[in-house]
Scaffold this active site. Sequence first.
Site, PDB file in Angstrom:
ATOM      1  N   LYS A  32      25.060  31.087  55.289  1.00 53.95           N
ATOM      2  CA  LYS A  32      24.094  30.124  55.795  1.00 53.95           C
ATOM      3  C   LYS A  32      23.455  30.618  57.094  1.00 53.95           C
ATOM      4  CE  LYS A  32      25.265  25.886  54.945  1.00 53.95           C
ATOM      5  NZ  LYS A  32      26.242  24.790  55.086  1.00 53.95           N
ATOM      6  N   ARG A 105      27.514  22.881  61.174  1.00 53.14           N
ATOM      7  CA  ARG A 105      27.612  23.218  59.745  1.00 53.14           C
ATOM      8  C   ARG A 105      28.458  24.456  59.575  1.00 53.14           C
ATOM      9  NH1 ARG A 105      21.438  24.070  58.101  1.00 53.14           N
ATOM     10  NH2 ARG A 105      22.233  23.435  56.072  1.00 53.14           N
ATOM     11  N   GLY A 114      30.155  22.549  49.240  1.00 49.22           N
ATOM     12  CA  GLY A 114      30.918  21.358  49.590  1.00 49.22           C
ATOM     13  C   GLY A 114      32.294  21.589  50.168  1.00 49.22           C
ATOM     14  N   MET A 116      33.252  23.033  52.952  1.00 46.76           N
ATOM     15  CA  MET A 116      33.325  22.777  54.382  1.00 46.76           C
ATOM     16  C   MET A 116      32.386  21.622  54.700  1.00 46.76           C
ATOM     17  SD  MET A 116      35.178  25.247  55.405  1.00 46.76           S
ATOM     18  CE  MET A 116      35.630  26.898  54.983  1.00 46.76           C
ATOM     19  N   ARG A 372      19.470  30.024  50.024  1.00 48.89           N
ATOM     20  CA  ARG A 372      20.510  30.945  49.553  1.00 48.89           C
ATOM     21  C   ARG A 372      20.190  31.299  48.115  1.00 48.89           C
ATOM     22  NH1 ARG A 372      25.012  26.220  49.409  1.00 48.89           N
ATOM     23  NH2 ARG A 372      24.130  25.049  47.718  1.00 48.89           N
ATOM     24  N   HIS A 490      26.996  17.246  43.279  1.00 46.76           N
ATOM     25  CA  HIS A 490      28.155  18.142  43.376  1.00 46.76           C
ATOM     26  C   HIS A 490      28.622  18.588  41.989  1.00 46.76           C
ATOM     27  CE1 HIS A 490      32.548  18.958  43.684  1.00 46.76           C
ATOM     28  NE2 HIS A 490      32.140  19.646  44.743  1.00 46.76           N
ATOM     29  N   ARG A 599      43.036  47.265  11.882  1.00 54.09           N
ATOM     30  CA  ARG A 599      44.482  47.155  11.607  1.00 54.09           C
ATOM     31  C   ARG A 599      44.685  47.022  10.116  1.00 54.09           C
ATOM     32  NH1 ARG A 599      42.739  43.442  15.239  1.00 54.09           N
ATOM     33  NH2 ARG A 599      43.550  43.462  17.376  1.00 54.09           N
ATOM     34  N   ARG A 658      44.113  52.178  12.091  1.00 56.74           N
ATOM     35  CA  ARG A 658      45.491  52.309  12.529  1.00 56.74           C
ATOM     36  C   ARG A 658      46.422  52.106  11.341  1.00 56.74           C
ATOM     37  NH1 ARG A 658      47.867  48.077  16.717  1.00 56.74           N
ATOM     38  NH2 ARG A 658      47.858  46.757  14.871  1.00 56.74           N
ATOM     39  N   GLU A 786      50.504  53.794  23.828  1.00 58.94           N
ATOM     40  CA  GLU A 786      50.913  52.435  24.190  1.00 58.94           C
ATOM     41  C   GLU A 786      52.347  52.365  24.691  1.00 58.94           C
ATOM     42  OE1 GLU A 786      50.682  49.965  20.649  1.00 58.94           O
ATOM     43  OE2 GLU A 786      50.895  51.746  19.408  1.00 58.94           O
ATOM     44  N   SER A 805      43.699  56.566  21.867  1.00 54.13           N
ATOM     45  CA  SER A 805      43.184  55.233  22.106  1.00 54.13           C
ATOM     46  C   SER A 805      44.275  54.455  22.826  1.00 54.13           C
ATOM     47  CB  SER A 805      42.819  54.566  20.784  1.00 54.13           C
ATOM     48  OG  SER A 805      42.419  53.248  21.039  1.00 54.13           O
ATOM     49  N   GLY A 807      46.340  51.643  23.845  1.00 55.93           N
ATOM     50  CA  GLY A 807      46.667  50.289  23.401  1.00 55.93           C
ATOM     51  C   GLY A 807      47.237  49.549  24.589  1.00 55.93           C
ATOM     52  N   THR A 808      46.339  48.980  25.383  1.00 56.28           N
ATOM     53  CA  THR A 808      46.772  48.481  26.692  1.00 56.28           C
ATOM     54  C   THR A 808      47.557  47.177  26.628  1.00 56.28           C
ATOM     55  OG1 THR A 808      44.535  47.639  26.911  1.00 56.28           O
ATOM     56  CG2 THR A 808      45.072  49.662  28.093  1.00 56.28           C
ATOM     57  N   ASN A 809      47.508  46.483  25.491  1.00 60.40           N
ATOM     58  CA  ASN A 809      48.357  45.286  25.388  1.00 60.40           C
ATOM     59  C   ASN A 809      49.815  45.695  25.444  1.00 60.40           C
ATOM     60  OD1 ASN A 809      46.024  43.868  25.005  1.00 60.40           O
ATOM     61  ND2 ASN A 809      46.269  43.671  22.793  1.00 60.40           N
ATOM     62  N   ASP A 810      50.188  46.602  24.551  1.00 60.00           N
ATOM     63  CA  ASP A 810      51.577  47.042  24.524  1.00 60.00           C
ATOM     64  C   ASP A 810      51.924  47.891  25.745  1.00 60.00           C
ATOM     65  OD1 ASP A 810      53.101  45.935  22.529  1.00 60.00           O
ATOM     66  OD2 ASP A 810      52.168  47.161  20.967  1.00 60.00           O
ATOM     67  N   CYS A 872      41.678  50.224  23.196  1.00 69.55           N
ATOM     68  CA  CYS A 872      41.514  49.223  22.135  1.00 69.55           C
ATOM     69  C   CYS A 872      42.315  47.960  22.396  1.00 69.55           C
ATOM     70  CB  CYS A 872      41.881  49.819  20.777  1.00 69.55           C
ATOM     71  SG  CYS A 872      43.602  50.308  20.665  1.00 69.55           S
ATOM     72  N   TYR A 892      34.787  55.562  25.309  1.00 70.08           N
ATOM     73  CA  TYR A 892      34.373  54.263  24.772  1.00 70.08           C
ATOM     74  C   TYR A 892      35.416  53.201  25.079  1.00 70.08           C
ATOM     75  CZ  TYR A 892      37.793  54.887  21.058  1.00 70.08           C
ATOM     76  OH  TYR A 892      38.959  55.056  20.373  1.00 70.08           O
TER      77      TYR A 892
HETATM   78  P1  ADP Z   1      26.532  22.347  52.595  1.00 65.77           P
HETATM   79  O1  ADP Z   1      25.309  23.047  52.136  1.00 65.77           O
HETATM   80  O2  ADP Z   1      27.692  23.259  52.783  1.00 65.77           O
HETATM   81  O3  ADP Z   1      26.873  21.156  51.814  1.00 65.77           O
HETATM   82  P2  ADP Z   1      24.986  21.789  54.990  1.00 65.77           P
HETATM   83  O4  ADP Z   1      25.385  22.401  56.259  1.00 65.77           O
HETATM   84  O5  ADP Z   1      23.839  22.383  54.331  1.00 65.77           O
HETATM   85  O6  ADP Z   1      26.273  21.756  54.057  1.00 65.77           O
HETATM   86  O7  ADP Z   1      24.752  20.287  55.371  1.00 65.77           O
HETATM   87  C1  ADP Z   1      24.845  19.157  54.608  1.00 65.77           C
HETATM   88  C2  ADP Z   1      23.535  18.395  54.649  1.00 65.77           C
HETATM   89  O8  ADP Z   1      23.113  18.147  55.973  1.00 65.77           O
HETATM   90  C3  ADP Z   1      22.426  19.163  53.979  1.00 65.77           C
HETATM   91  O9  ADP Z   1      21.689  18.276  53.196  1.00 65.77           O
HETATM   92  C4  ADP Z   1      21.612  19.673  55.122  1.00 65.77           C
HETATM   93  O10 ADP Z   1      20.285  19.851  54.770  1.00 65.77           O
HETATM   94  C5  ADP Z   1      21.791  18.589  56.165  1.00 65.77           C
HETATM   95  N1  ADP Z   1      21.628  19.116  57.523  1.00 65.77           N
HETATM   96  C6  ADP Z   1      22.369  20.081  58.095  1.00 65.77           C
HETATM   97  N2  ADP Z   1      21.903  20.379  59.314  1.00 65.77           N
HETATM   98  C7  ADP Z   1      20.848  19.570  59.533  1.00 65.77           C
HETATM   99  C8  ADP Z   1      19.945  19.420  60.617  1.00 65.77           C
HETATM  100  N3  ADP Z   1      20.017  20.169  61.715  1.00 65.77           N
HETATM  101  N4  ADP Z   1      18.977  18.490  60.498  1.00 65.77           N
HETATM  102  C9  ADP Z   1      18.899  17.734  59.378  1.00 65.77           C
HETATM  103  N5  ADP Z   1      19.707  17.826  58.334  1.00 65.77           N
HETATM  104  C10 ADP Z   1      20.687  18.749  58.386  1.00 65.77           C
HETATM  105 MG    MG Z   2      23.570  22.923  52.287  1.00 64.58          MG
HETATM  106 MG    MG Z   3      28.636  19.662  52.277  1.00 64.81          MG
END
Ligand code: ADP
Ligand code: MG
Ligand code: MG
Length: 921
Positions: A32, A105, A114, A116, A372, A490, A599, A658, A786, A805, A807-810, A872, A892
Site C-alpha cells: 500500500k 493503515r 482485511g 489488518m 494495487r 469481503h 499402467r 509399465r 522409485e 522415469s 516415480g516420485t510417489n513411491d 511420472c 518431460y
Molecule cells: P484495507 O484495504 O486493508 O482494507 P485501507 O487502509 O485501505 O484498508 O482502509 C480501509 C478503508 O478506509 C478504505 O476504504 C480506505 O479507502 C479508507 N481510508 C483509508 N485511509 C483514508 C483516508 N486518509 N481518507 C479517507 N478514507 C481512508
Molecule cells: Mg484498502
Molecule cells: Mg480493512
Amino acid sequence: MATTAKNEKYVYSFGGGKADGNESMKNLLGGKGANLAEMAGHKDLKLPVPPGFTITTEVCTYFYDNKRQYPSTLEKQIKDALAQVEKLMGKKFGDVKNPLLMSVRSGARKSMPGMMDTVLNIGLNDETIQGLIAESGDERFAYDAYRRLVMMYADVVIEKAGGMEPAKGIGIRKIMDERLEEVKKEKGVELDTDLSADDLKKLVKEFKALTKKHLKQDFPETPWDQLMGGVGAVFASWNGKRAIEYRRIENIPDEWGTAVNVQAMVFGNMGNDSCTGVAFTRNPGNGENKFYGEYLVNAQGEDVVAGIRTPAPINQYSKNDHSKNLTTLEKFMPEQYKELDEIQQRLEKHYKDMQDIEFTIEKGKLYMLQCRVGKRNGVSAVKMAADMYKEGMIDAETAILRVNPNQLVELLLPMFDPDIEKTHKVIAKGLPAGPGGAVGRVVFSSEDAVEWASKGKKVILVREETSPEDVDGMHKSEAILTTKGGMTSHAALVARGWGKCCIVGCSEISIHDKEKYFVTKDGKKIKEGDWVSLNGSKGTVYEGSLPLIDVDLNKNQSYKQLMTLVDKYKTMGVRTNADTPKDVEQATYFGAEGVGLFRTEHMFYGEGSDKPLFLLRKMIMSDTEQERKSALNELFTFVKRDIKATLEVMKGNPVTIRLLDPPLHEFVPHDKAKLQELSKELGVSMSILNRRILALHENNPMLGHRGVRLGVSYPEITEMQVRAIFEAAAELQKEGVKAFPEIMIPVTCGRHELSHQKAIVDKVYDETLEKLGVKKIPYMYGTMIEIPRAALKADSMAMVADFFSFGTNDLTQMSFGFSRDDIGGFLPKYLDLKLLPGDPFVSIDQSGVGELIKIGVERGRKTKPNLKVGICGEHGGDAESVKFCHSIGMNYVSCSPFRVPIARLAAAQAAIEDKKYVKTS
Ligand code: ADP
Ligand code: MG
Ligand code: MG
C-alpha cells in the site's frame, strides 16, 4: 536483525506531487505504501493522493526484535513528517480550530485483504471536534466521524491489538453495532445516514462508556496518543490470530512484517456531494476490458466493502440485479467520473496490469486512496493476459508469467448440467461473485465449516456477511453464500482470490444462525446439513445436490491464445498418466505430447474388467508353469488390444508402458462365488485354492512381491506383456500407423534386475520381428526410479536403461518412510506444527527427495549422456515440482490429464524464469 543506526530512515513521506519512495520499494514500504508513493510522486502520475507518510517494515521487525520498543529516532521522524502533512493540508493535528485528521493503515508486502485494520479520523476529541464542526459547517458529519473513530479505536487498537479475546465472540464492535441498531430502531430510521447530529453525539458518549465498561480502558483523548496507539496496533496485529492464519494459508513468511501508513483524512461522508468507492480497471469477474466498480454516497471507508447499504454502480456496465435501479457515478457526478476514468486508464497503462483502486470524493473533489494489482479469478487471469498481450501492453513472457498455473484449474471448473439445472427451481438469487458450480451441505459458522470439513463433509458456508475471522472456514468450504454485500465485499474479494464459487448479496433469504436454518422468500426452510447447489456464475441457489459436468476448454479463445504462447516457450515435454484410450484422448485434448505412464494393470479394475480379472486370477492361482502359461495366453489378447488402442491414439508419440506392478495378492478374490468359479475352472478343490491364497499373503505387500520381482519370479508374465507390446506396435506399423512404445520396468533397485528382464525383451523382440515379418520395431527400454537405492545406483542402471522415469510417489514414500496410504493419521499434525513445510506427496520435497532425483539424473547421464529422463508421479502436475524438474534438466513431466495444462504453463514459466536468471546473473 534489528538495526539501531542513528541516521536510519524509518519514515517515508508522500503527497503534494512528491514522494520519498516508489513502487519498487514494496519490501520496505509494504504494497500500500509503495503504491501510494508511486501514485503521488511518479512523474507520469502525480495523482490527487491525500498526503501522508509510511513507517517502514523495518520498524515492525525492530519492534518484535526489541520487546515491542521503537527505534529511538522514530518519534522525531514521525513528527517531522506530520509537520509536512500539516503544511500541505493547511491544518494542524490536534488543533482546536482547524484540526487535521489522519488515518492509520496497515500494509504488508503482499495485500492481505482485511487482515489488518485501519483506523480512520484519528485526531478527534471533545475539543477538536468543535473545530471540525466549525470548518465543515456540518455537525452531523463531525459526530459521524467521531463515533466511527471511537468504535474503530476500541475494536482495533484496544481490543484486537491488545490481545483481548472477547467472551463468546461478542466483541466491542458487535456491542457497539447493536447499540447503533437499537438507536436506529428507537428513532424509526433505517440507515446510518438518517441519524441526526444529536443521536450521533449521544452515541459517541455511549461508545466511550462501553469501551470503559467492557475493555476497562479509556478512549485516549490526546491526538498524539491516538496516533501512536494506532501505529502500535498495526504492528501488533501482524501477530494477531487472524493475520497468522491468513499467512499460513497463503504461505507468507512471518518475517516480512508490515508497514504503517499514516495519511491525511479525506471525507466521503461530508454530505450528498461526497462519496467513496472501489473500482477495477477491468472486470475481475470475467476479465473484460471494461471499467468496473461500486460507490456509496455520503459514506466513509469500509462502508462499501462491509455491505451496510447496497453500493451503486459507477457506470452502466457495472450494474447488477441489485443495483440496476441506482444512479451511476457517471450520471451523478459526470465530471468526477471522467477524471476517475482518465486516472484509471493512466494507472493501468503505468502498471501494465489490472488495478484495484479506492477513491473518495469529498465535496466534489476526487482523491485516490489506494491502488494495487487486482485479484482475479482464473478465467479473468487468462483473458486479461491474452488481451493485454494482444493490445501490446505486455510481451509474451509477461503474459505467460501473469497466470498462476494452479488458476487454470478454474477454467475447467465443473458446471451444472444445463439441461438438469433448467428443471430445478431457483430458491434464491444473489450476485455471482465467484464462478463455477458447487454442491454441499449448509453450515452457518466458520467454526462449523472447519469442523465438518475435517470430517470429510462438503459444506457451503452461509452467512450474512463474512469478515477476516471467517477466512479459515471459507477456505474449507466448497462455496460461500452471503446475504449482504456487493461484488467488492469481503466474501467476494476473498473467494475471487481463491477461485472459489461464491454468491453474495443474496438478500432473498433470511438467516437464523442461532437456530441454524435459513428461509427463502417462498418460505422454504433450509436447515443445517441440508444439501444445496450454488451456481456462482449466475448467482442462483438450488435445493438438493445437482450433478456437475465439465466445460469445453476449446471454446475459450483466450486460453487457446495463451497456450499457443506457452508451447513456444516451454522446453520440457508434457505427457500424461493415462490408462485407457479415452483418458489418452482427453489428455491429448489438453495438450499432452505422449503418455508418461500407462499402467498395464488398469484393465483388471472397473468397467469391463470381469474377464481379464478372472484370467489374471486364474494365472495367479496356477500352480505350475504350464497352468500359468495357458492362463497368460488367454490374457494376452486383452493386454494387446488395450496397448494397441492407446498406441494408436498417440500416433507415434511415445507411450511409456509399465509392466505389471502391484503385489499379486491384491487380485486374489475374496468372495465365495468367485472362488468357487475359479476352483471349477482350475479343477482344484476349494481347500487347495485356500491354501494357495494363504501362500500369497504378505505382511507388507507394498514392499513385497511386486514390480520387477514378479517378472523375476515369473518370467512368463514379463514375456506375455512384452509380446503384447511388440505385436501391437508391429501390427500398427503394418497398418501404416506410427507407434512408439517405451517398456518400463517398475520397482527396480539395481542393474542386474534390469539386465535379467532385458534378456526376455530381446528374445521376444526377435521372435516378433520374425512372426510378423517386420524389419524393426522402434521402442525404448527403461525403468522407473522409485526406490532410493535405484537413484543412488543410477550410473550402473543407465548401462542397461535408455530412459528413467522418476516415480516420485513411491520415491517420496520410501525416502520419508511415510506410507502414503496412511499419512492421514499424522501428516496434518506435522503440517500444523510446521515440522514439514508442506505435504511431500503434493509438491516434491526438493531438499530431500529432490536431492535423490538430482543424484539419479546426474549419475545416469554420466553413464549415458543422452539418457531420457522424466517424472511420472502425481508431482508432475504440481507447478512448483514442474519448475524443479525443469531446473534439473528433465526431458518431460507426466501427469493426470486434467493437470496437463497446468504442467504446460508451469514448464513455460520455468523456461522463461530460467532464461531471465541467466540473463541477469
Ligand atoms: P484495507 O484495504 O486493508 O482494507 P485501507 O487502509 O485501505 O484498508 O482502509 C480501509 C478503508 O478506509 C478504505 O476504504 C480506505 O479507502 C479508507 N481510508 C483509508 N485511509 C483514508 C483516508 N486518509 N481518507 C479517507 N478514507 C481512508
Ligand atoms: Mg484498502
Ligand atoms: Mg480493512
